[in-house]
Design a protein around this motif. Structure first.
Motif, PDB file in Angstrom:
ATOM      1  N   ALA A  33      17.563  -4.740 -72.845  1.00 53.86           N
ATOM      2  CA  ALA A  33      18.319  -3.527 -72.534  1.00 53.86           C
ATOM      3  C   ALA A  33      18.982  -3.032 -73.814  1.00 53.86           C
ATOM      4  O   ALA A  33      19.004  -3.730 -74.829  1.00 53.86           O
ATOM      5  CB  ALA A  33      19.382  -3.822 -71.462  1.00 53.86           C
ATOM      6  N   GLU A  39      17.084   5.690 -69.763  1.00 62.51           N
ATOM      7  CA  GLU A  39      16.257   5.023 -68.746  1.00 62.51           C
ATOM      8  C   GLU A  39      14.806   5.455 -68.906  1.00 62.51           C
ATOM      9  O   GLU A  39      14.509   6.638 -68.966  1.00 62.51           O
ATOM     10  CB  GLU A  39      16.768   5.432 -67.357  1.00 62.51           C
ATOM     11  N   SER A  62      12.604   1.418 -71.321  1.00 65.56           N
ATOM     12  CA  SER A  62      13.979   1.114 -71.716  1.00 65.56           C
ATOM     13  C   SER A  62      14.929   1.187 -70.531  1.00 65.56           C
ATOM     14  O   SER A  62      14.672   1.865 -69.533  1.00 65.56           O
ATOM     15  CB  SER A  62      14.437   2.089 -72.806  1.00 65.56           C
ATOM     16  N   GLN A  63      16.028   0.449 -70.683  1.00 68.38           N
ATOM     17  CA  GLN A  63      17.075   0.467 -69.672  1.00 68.38           C
ATOM     18  C   GLN A  63      18.414   0.190 -70.345  1.00 68.38           C
ATOM     19  O   GLN A  63      18.484  -0.541 -71.324  1.00 68.38           O
ATOM     20  CB  GLN A  63      16.807  -0.545 -68.569  1.00 68.38           C
TER      21      GLN A  63
END
Length: 187
Positions: A33, A39, A62-63
């Motif tokens: 992350a 996001e 992605s986060q």
């Protein structure tokens, strides 16, 4: 089974690369992350090229770092000391499991911090007799500060493929050490 979360800034270069390498090397549950990640972004082109060249399959979106990700993680490994410090400030309940990757790997890191605190205390007490003794303590402080400050994994963002390759090699080295450390701890 151990759950490991790798954290960098945007979750497109270092932390996804670390995640891919670790998933390739181990059976642990691994996610990544970013502190300022959006996001659903793909990994950077350089990250994908380097992983592909090494034969490491990887799909990524992605986060951002969230409370639930930190709850899931048994261990949170950041790419820099700034990432570590930001997470510890924002998520105080998780501070006992957040480390910079290099810091977590290096058995001498903790000892260097202890020695550095002692040297500063010694200098502040001003019980040092003579300039030569003060100079010795200051030299020791300078050496120890370099050791405890050198915990960042280089950021390849915006660099050429060689820059990404260098970051891969750095991560690969530290993650090999991480696997050994965790295997020894789990025995």
């Amino acid at each position: 089974m151990t759950n490991i979360l790798f954290v960098c800034t945007g979750n497109t270069c270092r932390s996804p690369m670390a995640q891919a390498i670790m998933q390739h090397r181990s059976e642990w549950n691994v996610q990544s992350a970013g502190i300022f990640a959006g996001e659903g972004a793909d990994a950077s082109q350089g990250t994908k090229e380097v992983l592909h060249a090494k034969g490491i399959p990887f799909l990524h979106q992605s986060q951002p770092v969230t409370d639930s990700l930190l709850e899931w993680a048994d261990l949170v490994l950041t790419m820099t000391q700034n990432h570590r410090d930001l997470l510890k400030q924002q998520y105080q309940a998780a501070t006992n499991k957040i480390y910079a990757l290099k810091e977590y790997i290096d058995p001498d890191y903790e000892q260097a911090w202890t020695e550095l605190k002692e040297a500063y205390a010694q200098l502040e007490d001003q019980k040092l007799v003579g300039k030569e003794m003060q100079a010795d303590v200051i030299r020791k402080i300078n050496k120890l500060e370099k050791k405890v400050q050198n915990v960042d994994i280089s950021d390849p963002f915006g660099g050429n493929i060689m820059t990404y390759q260098k970051t891969y090699e750095e991560l690969d080295n530290y993650l090999a050490q991480l696997v050994k450390k965790m295997e020894n701890e789990n025995r």
